[in-house]
Design a protein around this motif. Structure first.
Motif, PDB file in Angstrom:
ATOM      1  N   PRO A 183       0.828  -1.219   0.000  1.00 54.01           N
ATOM      2  CA  PRO A 183       0.000   0.000   0.000  1.00 54.01           C
ATOM      3  C   PRO A 183       0.855   1.258   0.000  1.00 54.01           C
ATOM      4  O   PRO A 183       1.835   1.372   0.740  1.00 54.01           O
ATOM      5  N   MET A 184       0.476   2.195  -0.875  1.00 53.34           N
ATOM      6  CA  MET A 184       1.220   3.448  -1.018  1.00 53.34           C
ATOM      7  C   MET A 184       0.278   4.621  -0.772  1.00 53.34           C
ATOM      8  O   MET A 184      -0.556   4.947  -1.621  1.00 53.34           O
ATOM      9  N   PRO A 185       0.365   5.251   0.395  1.00 57.91           N
ATOM     10  CA  PRO A 185      -0.498   6.413   0.662  1.00 57.91           C
ATOM     11  C   PRO A 185      -0.100   7.594  -0.206  1.00 57.91           C
ATOM     12  O   PRO A 185       1.033   7.683  -0.684  1.00 57.91           O
ATOM     13  N   PHE A 186      -1.039   8.505  -0.421  1.00 58.96           N
ATOM     14  CA  PHE A 186      -0.772   9.698  -1.231  1.00 58.96           C
ATOM     15  C   PHE A 186      -1.454  10.899  -0.600  1.00 58.96           C
ATOM     16  O   PHE A 186      -2.631  10.839  -0.240  1.00 58.96           O
ATOM     17  N   LYS A 187      -0.711  11.969  -0.474  1.00 62.33           N
ATOM     18  CA  LYS A 187      -1.259  13.243  -0.011  1.00 62.33           C
ATOM     19  C   LYS A 187      -1.074  14.265  -1.118  1.00 62.33           C
ATOM     20  O   LYS A 187       0.032  14.500  -1.599  1.00 62.33           O
ATOM     21  N   ALA A 188      -2.168  14.872  -1.509  1.00 58.60           N
ATOM     22  CA  ALA A 188      -2.126  15.823  -2.627  1.00 58.60           C
ATOM     23  C   ALA A 188      -1.351  17.071  -2.241  1.00 58.60           C
ATOM     24  O   ALA A 188      -1.453  17.548  -1.114  1.00 58.60           O
ATOM     25  N   ALA A 205      -0.384  21.140  -2.300  1.00 54.04           N
ATOM     26  CA  ALA A 205      -1.263  22.287  -2.070  1.00 54.04           C
ATOM     27  C   ALA A 205      -1.857  22.819  -3.367  1.00 54.04           C
ATOM     28  O   ALA A 205      -2.963  23.381  -3.354  1.00 54.04           O
ATOM     29  N   PHE A 206      -1.171  22.660  -4.497  1.00 54.45           N
ATOM     30  CA  PHE A 206      -1.664  23.235  -5.748  1.00 54.45           C
ATOM     31  C   PHE A 206      -2.663  22.330  -6.465  1.00 54.45           C
ATOM     32  O   PHE A 206      -3.167  22.673  -7.537  1.00 54.45           O
ATOM     33  N   ALA A 207      -2.955  21.153  -5.931  1.00 55.75           N
ATOM     34  CA  ALA A 207      -3.875  20.217  -6.589  1.00 55.75           C
ATOM     35  C   ALA A 207      -5.276  20.818  -6.694  1.00 55.75           C
ATOM     36  O   ALA A 207      -5.751  21.506  -5.795  1.00 55.75           O
ATOM     37  N   ILE A 208      -5.938  20.528  -7.814  1.00 55.78           N
ATOM     38  CA  ILE A 208      -7.318  20.979  -8.060  1.00 55.78           C
ATOM     39  C   ILE A 208      -8.222  19.755  -7.960  1.00 55.78           C
ATOM     40  O   ILE A 208      -8.048  18.791  -8.716  1.00 55.78           O
ATOM     41  N   PRO A 209      -9.174  19.741  -7.036  1.00 63.32           N
ATOM     42  CA  PRO A 209     -10.005  18.547  -6.823  1.00 63.32           C
ATOM     43  C   PRO A 209     -10.722  18.098  -8.094  1.00 63.32           C
ATOM     44  O   PRO A 209     -11.185  18.913  -8.898  1.00 63.32           O
ATOM     45  N   TYR A 210     -10.837  16.781  -8.237  1.00 63.05           N
ATOM     46  CA  TYR A 210     -11.525  16.170  -9.383  1.00 63.05           C
ATOM     47  C   TYR A 210     -12.581  15.206  -8.854  1.00 63.05           C
ATOM     48  O   TYR A 210     -12.348  14.488  -7.871  1.00 63.05           O
ATOM     49  N   THR A 211     -13.737  15.173  -9.494  1.00 61.73           N
ATOM     50  CA  THR A 211     -14.801  14.262  -9.116  1.00 61.73           C
ATOM     51  C   THR A 211     -15.209  13.457 -10.338  1.00 61.73           C
ATOM     52  O   THR A 211     -15.651  14.015 -11.339  1.00 61.73           O
ATOM     53  N   GLU A 212     -15.031  12.149 -10.262  1.00 61.47           N
ATOM     54  CA  GLU A 212     -15.302  11.296 -11.409  1.00 61.47           C
ATOM     55  C   GLU A 212     -16.755  11.387 -11.857  1.00 61.47           C
ATOM     56  O   GLU A 212     -17.072  11.189 -13.028  1.00 61.47           O
ATOM     57  N   TYR A 244      -2.572  16.296 -10.437  1.00 58.07           N
ATOM     58  CA  TYR A 244      -2.479  15.793  -9.064  1.00 58.07           C
ATOM     59  C   TYR A 244      -3.864  15.662  -8.436  1.00 58.07           C
ATOM     60  O   TYR A 244      -4.075  14.805  -7.560  1.00 58.07           O
ATOM     61  N   GLY A 245      -4.819  16.470  -8.883  1.00 54.50           N
ATOM     62  CA  GLY A 245      -6.182  16.317  -8.404  1.00 54.50           C
ATOM     63  C   GLY A 245      -6.804  15.015  -8.864  1.00 54.50           C
ATOM     64  O   GLY A 245      -7.504  14.329  -8.094  1.00 54.50           O
ATOM     65  N   TRP A 304      -5.105  12.303  -9.695  1.00 55.45           N
ATOM     66  CA  TRP A 304      -4.413  11.210  -8.984  1.00 55.45           C
ATOM     67  C   TRP A 304      -4.890  11.117  -7.527  1.00 55.45           C
ATOM     68  O   TRP A 304      -5.038  10.011  -6.984  1.00 55.45           O
ATOM     69  N   ASP A 305      -5.150  12.235  -6.918  1.00 57.36           N
ATOM     70  CA  ASP A 305      -5.678  12.236  -5.554  1.00 57.36           C
ATOM     71  C   ASP A 305      -7.031  11.519  -5.528  1.00 57.36           C
ATOM     72  O   ASP A 305      -7.317  10.736  -4.597  1.00 57.36           O
ATOM     73  N   TYR A 306      -7.858  11.780  -6.533  1.00 54.13           N
ATOM     74  CA  TYR A 306      -9.146  11.100  -6.604  1.00 54.13           C
ATOM     75  C   TYR A 306      -8.950   9.596  -6.779  1.00 54.13           C
ATOM     76  O   TYR A 306      -9.608   8.788  -6.115  1.00 54.13           O
ATOM     77  N   VAL A 307      -8.065   9.201  -7.664  1.00 57.43           N
ATOM     78  CA  VAL A 307      -7.804   7.777  -7.894  1.00 57.43           C
ATOM     79  C   VAL A 307      -7.354   7.089  -6.605  1.00 57.43           C
ATOM     80  O   VAL A 307      -7.809   5.993  -6.261  1.00 57.43           O
ATOM     81  N   LYS A 308      -6.468   7.753  -5.883  1.00 58.48           N
ATOM     82  CA  LYS A 308      -5.882   7.140  -4.682  1.00 58.48           C
ATOM     83  C   LYS A 308      -6.797   7.211  -3.462  1.00 58.48           C
ATOM     84  O   LYS A 308      -6.804   6.283  -2.630  1.00 58.48           O
ATOM     85  N   ASN A 309      -7.552   8.272  -3.321  1.00 61.32           N
ATOM     86  CA  ASN A 309      -8.204   8.528  -2.035  1.00 61.32           C
ATOM     87  C   ASN A 309      -9.724   8.574  -2.059  1.00 61.32           C
ATOM     88  O   ASN A 309     -10.350   8.747  -1.010  1.00 61.32           O
ATOM     89  N   SER A 310     -10.349   8.413  -3.238  1.00 62.13           N
ATOM     90  CA  SER A 310     -11.813   8.467  -3.270  1.00 62.13           C
ATOM     91  C   SER A 310     -12.458   7.190  -2.755  1.00 62.13           C
ATOM     92  O   SER A 310     -13.632   7.184  -2.370  1.00 62.13           O
ATOM     93  N   GLY A 311     -11.700   6.100  -2.757  1.00 56.78           N
ATOM     94  CA  GLY A 311     -12.254   4.808  -2.382  1.00 56.78           C
ATOM     95  C   GLY A 311     -12.923   4.088  -3.524  1.00 56.78           C
ATOM     96  O   GLY A 311     -13.355   2.937  -3.380  1.00 56.78           O
ATOM     97  N   ASN A 312     -13.006   4.733  -4.692  1.00 60.08           N
ATOM     98  CA  ASN A 312     -13.658   4.121  -5.846  1.00 60.08           C
ATOM     99  C   ASN A 312     -12.710   3.319  -6.733  1.00 60.08           C
ATOM    100  O   ASN A 312     -13.155   2.694  -7.700  1.00 60.08           O
TER     101      ASN A 312
END
Length: 652
Positions: free
Chosen positions: A259-264, A266-273, A317-318, A320-328
């Motif tokens: 498991p590889m945790p990821f923290k976005a 500060a400049f990341a722009i949120p993405y919603t699938e 990065y937004g 990738w943050d969604y891929v890693k941390n959305s749970g989907n």
């Protein structure tokens, strides 16, 4: 070329412009034939440089003048092909590249697949030959590990071997100086050496994408989307606007086995699938990035480049943050980012106007041009103008997929108001809709080879590209075909080719095609007409003989063999494209060993043997002989059990 010879042979052409000593107003000529006119007498006055070794105070001279036949701005795929072809056709050439690596969007900095006519409607490519294929084969032989960074150096190795060509890296053409309707010189800035170069040339080629050199020369250009009415384009918007297709950032991720945790950041722009409306914005292929992470512009896409880059970083990065941390996407748990591009891959900015503007209709109707010099066939792939910032529309429209290739004329590859300026790449004279297909790098390569050859011919004849097109287009086309370019619907008709004047052609065996097809002017099987233009043996070794009715004098024999243009060979980072239309390694069909014999005074004798061949176009040059026949013997390939040829030429 052996690998150990890389730096010994390659480096002189690449850095000669900055290592040759230039003292006062002295002039010199380097090994590539580039004339150095010395400095312009200006020294920097603010420097306070104390040389410890000599105990002297110096003022650096950082302004130099260079004189050549052809200047190529831009070292992307189009620029490399233009520079090499100009040099090979006899012009002393300089290519300036504003980055530390060559091949532009195909480089390790951006990592876009070197697509062109990669797949037509039936799935098969109509792969580009000529210089771009030589580069791809050079990579296959010397970079079997498929390293993107080594690819950069293989392109560099290939280009810097050209004796008539000087390559200047980290150098941008920033300002053209004109007189009347001609460019006289271009000011260039080499950032690493803090040196300003003024380069004088007779012909100038802008392959830089954004086209700063051409723009500062006053060449007419446009940007944005034409409305339907201007060119009667059904896929254009109803009214014209200023939108340009955007730039993308690519990444690569790696399965770390834990498991590889990821923290976005500060400049990341949120993405919603959930905002994703179409199938092309897929998050399934997490290994190799998403081309749809893209931002366009409805204003000045060049001036906004850095702002766009920053937003793209945020969006990437937004996502990738969604891929890693959305749970989907639990499949991404063990994945981590391994490489992220820092330079966006651009698709569109300036389009310079030529004597013809290539339009949607030209492509869809497969317009035949008497001055055709290149071709394309990628789909009409018009990307969403807003990119990831416009999720209401699809990522790309993919308006139309071609069944066969279309032609690109010379008249859209030179300026209609700057008489010694040519261009190749995404900045040529096309409409926005046509650009959605012509912008592909393999297609740009065909343009590059064409304008490089054209520029050298213009220098030799002391004419403009327009005059070349109007009065010497046949000569240009014949040279391109001889150099293994492909021009649709245009067979070679070279009257100097003595192979066309033989009285008989004999083959030792034939399993496909006919030996007589080797002189019919077509050097590939024409896919859209299901037309065979080759001779293939039953086994190896095999030979084919060319008989004249009387003695002829020859000193050159040129052979085009098989590299299977129905399979792609570009560097890949996406396993999804590794299919039956793609081949790993060196094409097995390529000839490895070939022997040339001639019949002199009734007896056959060996003239030359090519071993460890690495090219489709094999050239034999030898002292002039009188002969009544030549025989080409195919001895070995890189795996195929039969041999195939497409063309044999003989010259005095």
């Amino acid at each position: 070329m052996k690998r150990r010879e890389f730096f010994k042979k390659g480096v002189k052409g690449a850095v000669a412009a900055s290592i040759l000593p230039i003292v006062g107003h002295a002039s010199t000529i380097n090994e590539e034939g580039v004339f150095f006119g010395g400095d312009d007498g200006e020294k920097r006055t603010a420097d306070n440089w104390y040389q410890v070794g000599s105990g002297k105070k110096e003022k650096p001279i950082r302004k130099k003048k260079l004189y050549v036949d052809v200047l190529v701005a831009g070292g992307g795929v189009a620029g490399c092909c233009a520079a090499v072809s100009a040099a090979r056709t006899g012009a002393k050439t300089i290519m300036v590249q504003d980055r530390a690596v060559l091949s532009g969007n195909a480089s390790s900095e951006v990592r876009v697949h070197l697509n062109g006519v990669t797949n037509l409607r039936d799935g098969y490519p109509e792969r580009e030959t000529g210089i771009v294929e030589e580069i791809l084969l050079h990579n296959r032989f010397n970079n079997p590990q498929n390293s993107w960074n080594v690819w950069d150096h293989m392109v560099y190795d290939y280009v810097t071997q050209e004796p008539n060509l000087t390559v200047m890296m980290n150098t941008q053409a920033i300002e053209a100086k004109t007189k009347g309707d001609k460019i006289k010189s271009v000011k260039c800035w080499q950032i690493t050496s803090e040196t300003e170069y003024t380069i004088y040339a007779k012909q100038f080629i802008d392959c830089s994408g954004d086209g700063l050199m051409a723009a500062t020369a006053g060449a007419l250009y446009r940007s944005g989307r034409e409305g339907k009415a201007e060119f009667n384009e059904k896929y254009a918007p109803d009214e014209p606007d200023n939108w340009k297709m955007g730039a993308s950032l690519i990444f690569r991720s790696k399965d770390m086995g834990k498991p590889m945790p990821f923290k976005a950041p500060a400049f990341a722009i949120p993405y919603t699938e959930g905002h994703r409306p179409d199938k092309h914005r897929s998050l399934r292929n997490i290994n190799h990035g998403f081309w749809w992470v893209e931002v366009g512009s409805e204003n000045d896409i060049v001036g906004e480049t850095e702002e766009i880059r920053h937003r793209l970083m945020g969006h990437l990065y937004g996502v990738w943050d969604y891929v890693k941390n959305s749970g989907n996407h639990p499949e991404a748990e063990n994945y981590a980012l391994d490489w992220v591009a820092s330079i966006p891959g651009k698709r569109e900015s300036r389009r310079f106007m030529g004597d013809h503007i290539l339009t949607e209709g030209d492509l869809l109707n497969h317009t035949h041009f008497k001055d055709a010099v290149g071709y394309g066939g990628w789909s009409l792939d018009e990307h969403n103008p807003g990119g990831i910032e416009n999720l209401k529309e699809p990522a790309s429209y993919f308006h139309y997929k071609f069944k066969k290739v279309y032609e690109i004329p010379l008249s859209c590859l030179y300026s209609n108001n700057v008489s010694n300026l040519l261009f190749a790449g995404r900045n040529v004279s096309v409409s926005h809709i046509a650009l959605s297909s012509t912008r592909l790098q393999g297609t740009c390569a065909t343009m590059g080879q064409a304008v490089g050859t054209a520029a050298a011919m213009c220098v030799d004849k002391n004419i403009t590209p327009r005059e070349l097109r109007n009065h010497h287009i046949n000569e240009l086309q014949e040279q391109l075909l001889r150099d293994d370019a492909y021009i649709p619907n245009r067979p070679a008709k070279d009257e100097k080719d003595l192979a066309k004047k033989v009285v008989a052609i004999y083959a030792s065996s034939t399993s496909s095609g006919d030996a007589k097809l080797l002189v019919n002017g077509y050097s590939r099987d024409v896919q859209e007409r299901d037309e065979i233009n080759h001779w293939q043996s039953e086994s190896l070794p095999a030979n084919v003989s060319f008989e004249w009715g009387e003695s002829v004098e020859i000193s050159k024999v040129e052979v085009k063999c098989d590299t299977n243009t129905r399979k792609n060979i570009m560097l890949m980072h996406d396993d999804a494209y590794r299919n039956k239309f793609y081949t790993e390694g060196v094409p097995s069909e390529l000839l490895k060993t070939i022997k040339l014999e001639a019949r002199i005074n009734g007896a056959w004798g060996v003239i030359a043997t090519q071993e460890e061949n690495t090219k489709r176009l094999i050239k034999f040059d030898f002292n002039k002989i009188k002969t009544t026949a030549v025989r080409v013997t195919l001895l070995d390939t890189y795996g195929a059990t039969v041999g195939r040829l497409y063309e044999v030429r003989c010259y005095q």
